[in-house]
Design an enzyme around this catalytic site. Structure first.
Site, mmCIF file in Angstrom:
data_model
loop_
_atom_site.group_PDB
_atom_site.id
_atom_site.type_symbol
_atom_site.label_atom_id
_atom_site.label_comp_id
_atom_site.label_asym_id
_atom_site.label_seq_id
_atom_site.Cartn_x
_atom_site.Cartn_y
_atom_site.Cartn_z
ATOM 1 N N LYS A 136 0.858 -1.184 0.000
ATOM 2 C CA LYS A 136 0.000 0.000 0.000
ATOM 3 C C LYS A 136 0.894 1.234 0.000
ATOM 4 C CE LYS A 136 -3.591 2.411 2.543
ATOM 5 N NZ LYS A 136 -4.605 2.319 3.588
ATOM 6 N N GLU B 131 7.418 -6.671 1.304
ATOM 7 C CA GLU B 131 6.186 -6.539 2.100
ATOM 8 C C GLU B 131 5.269 -7.744 1.885
ATOM 9 O OE1 GLU B 131 5.050 -4.618 4.338
ATOM 10 O OE2 GLU B 131 6.127 -2.719 4.266
ATOM 11 N N LYS C 26 -2.180 -1.471 -3.867
ATOM 12 C CA LYS C 26 -3.041 -0.302 -3.772
ATOM 13 C C LYS C 26 -2.223 0.968 -3.817
ATOM 14 C CE LYS C 26 -6.115 1.767 -0.471
ATOM 15 N NZ LYS C 26 -6.460 1.827 0.908
ATOM 16 N N TYR D 121 -15.301 0.895 -6.798
ATOM 17 C CA TYR D 121 -16.573 1.552 -6.491
ATOM 18 C C TYR D 121 -17.551 1.424 -7.654
ATOM 19 C CZ TYR D 121 -13.708 3.326 -2.719
ATOM 20 O OH TYR D 121 -12.870 3.394 -1.635
HETATM 21 C C1 PBG Z 1 -7.441 3.473 5.629
HETATM 22 C C2 PBG Z 1 -7.717 3.205 4.199
HETATM 23 C C3 PBG Z 1 -7.538 4.103 3.146
HETATM 24 C C4 PBG Z 1 -8.055 3.496 2.016
HETATM 25 C C5 PBG Z 1 -8.526 2.230 2.391
HETATM 26 N N1 PBG Z 1 -8.283 2.059 3.757
HETATM 27 C C6 PBG Z 1 -7.012 5.495 3.137
HETATM 28 C C7 PBG Z 1 -5.680 5.795 3.653
HETATM 29 O O1 PBG Z 1 -4.826 4.933 3.841
HETATM 30 O O2 PBG Z 1 -5.442 6.981 3.901
HETATM 31 C C8 PBG Z 1 -8.125 4.138 0.658
HETATM 32 C C9 PBG Z 1 -9.187 3.637 -0.264
HETATM 33 C C10 PBG Z 1 -9.525 4.557 -1.369
HETATM 34 O O3 PBG Z 1 -8.910 5.617 -1.572
HETATM 35 O O4 PBG Z 1 -10.471 4.228 -2.092
HETATM 36 N N2 PBG Z 1 -6.570 2.734 6.290
#
Ligand code: PBG
Length: 336
Positions: A206, A245, A260, A325
């Site tokens: 992430k 990771e 992500k 989404y």
């Molecule tokens: C929070 C989380 C985030 C997303 C999913 N879980 C935001 C962040 O890490 O600030 C982002 C998902 C998206 O932008 O659609 N832990």
């Protein structure tokens, strides 16, 4: 095509590549990547109330839903062939504090949403996000002390949060916080509590990303957040680090991993897919959703075509499935 010579292309001379593109049926026949509703996971935002639906300014077409409407959405998703939902709570302000303790209240919004859907739509899978930003007063995914994001103290809270979610009916726990060691700690705690059938989908790679903005509005963490998340989320300049990771999370017990954001990181999806033998998921995040929606609204691109193309790209890159989404509309479109 593994061993074709890179420089000698003479074997292609005179070949007509366009033969395979001449007609719709031919393109159908030779298509390498086929997208189906079962490839899609639908992220949904939950709020308190009855028959409540609040729009998200930066995500036109996505509303936060109260639990009763969420259950309806889950039914729609199941009928469209979507296998699983990913839930995110917008915790009321008065329940947020610096410890994020609402995260492990067994009666919190998230847990009530999980059990309501589990009871009404048992055939759909439920993925529970675990991270403190949806519950804390400062918008960080971890506990903060003197400006530092604490690792192990955060994990203790995350473990407690995962346990109440599993008890409420979560089928998959999805830690999205990027603390070190959280997958192993959650796995152990789940097993010890008799939840050995609950799976873990780790947000393994992430990245600290500009594309999460609309999500932070959706869960109400954005306006609280000071600074950034770069001491725990990954640097977008790195790819070897993503493999470390992922390796660590698999070793700690992750059943599935996630990359992500999505489209800017297709190279990471491909490398993970080629390097490890576990299902890889991609998250087409809120900013990616917003870019397509706003560009389409401005008449710059065809919305349906852009959605289909972008989600196919994840699968082509090696993703087993995609959190998007667009899932409901797309599943309905694919089912026709
Ligand atoms: C929070 C989380 C985030 C997303 C999913 N879980 C935001 C962040 O890490 O600030 C982002 C998902 C998206 O932008 O659609 N832990």
């Amino acid at each position: 095509m593994a061993d074709w010579p890179k420089h000698d292309v003479s074997f292609l001379a005179g070949h007509r590549q366009r033969r395979l593109r001449r007609s719709g049926w031919m393109r159908d026949l030779v298509r390498e990547t086929v997208l189906t509703p079962t490839d899609l996971i639908w992220p949904l935002f939950v709020i308190e109330g009855q028959n409540e639906r609040t729009p998200i300014r930066t995500m036109p077409g996505v509303d936060r839903l109260s639990i009763d409407l969420l259950v309806k959405a889950a039914k729609d998703a199941a009928s469209a062939g979507i296998p699983a939902l990913a839930l995110f709570p917008n915790t009321p302000d008065h329940l947020r504090n610096e410890n994020g303790s609402e995260a492990y209240n067994p009666d919190n919004l998230m847990c009530r949403a999980l059990s309501a859907i589990k009871a009404a739509v048992p055939e759909i899978g439920l993925i529970a996000d675990v991270a403190l930003d949806e519950y804390s007063s400062d918008g960080q995914d971890g506990l903060v002390r003197d400006g530092e994001i604490l690792n192990d103290e955060t994990i203790d809270a995350m473990v407690k949060s995962a346990l109440v979610q599993a008890k409420a009916g979560a089928d998959i726990i999805a830690p999205s916080d990027m603390m070190d060691g959280r997958v192993g700690a959650i796995r152990q705690a789940l097993d010890a509590a008799g939840h050995d059938q609950v799976a873990i989908m780790s947000y393994s790679a992430k990245y600290a990303s500009a594309y999460y903005g609309p999500f932070r509005e959706a869960v109400g963490s954005g306006s609280r957040l000071k600074g950034d998340k770069r001491t725990y989320q990954m640097d977008y300049a790195n790819t070897d680090e993503a493999l470390r990771e992922v390796a660590e999370d698999i070793a700690e017990g992750a059943d599935m991993v996630m990359v992500k954001p999505g489209l800017p990181y297709l190279d990471i999806i491909r490398r993970v897919r080629d390097s490890f033998n576990v299902p890889v998921f991609a998250y087409q995040v809120s900013g990616e959703y917003a870019m397509i929606r706003f560009a389409a609204a401005a008449g710059a691109i065809n919305e349906e075509a852009a959605i289909l193309e972008s989600v196919h790209a994840f699968k082509r890159a090696g993703a087993k499935g995609v959190l998007t989404y667009f899932a409901l509309d797309l599943a309905r479109r694919l089912g026709r």
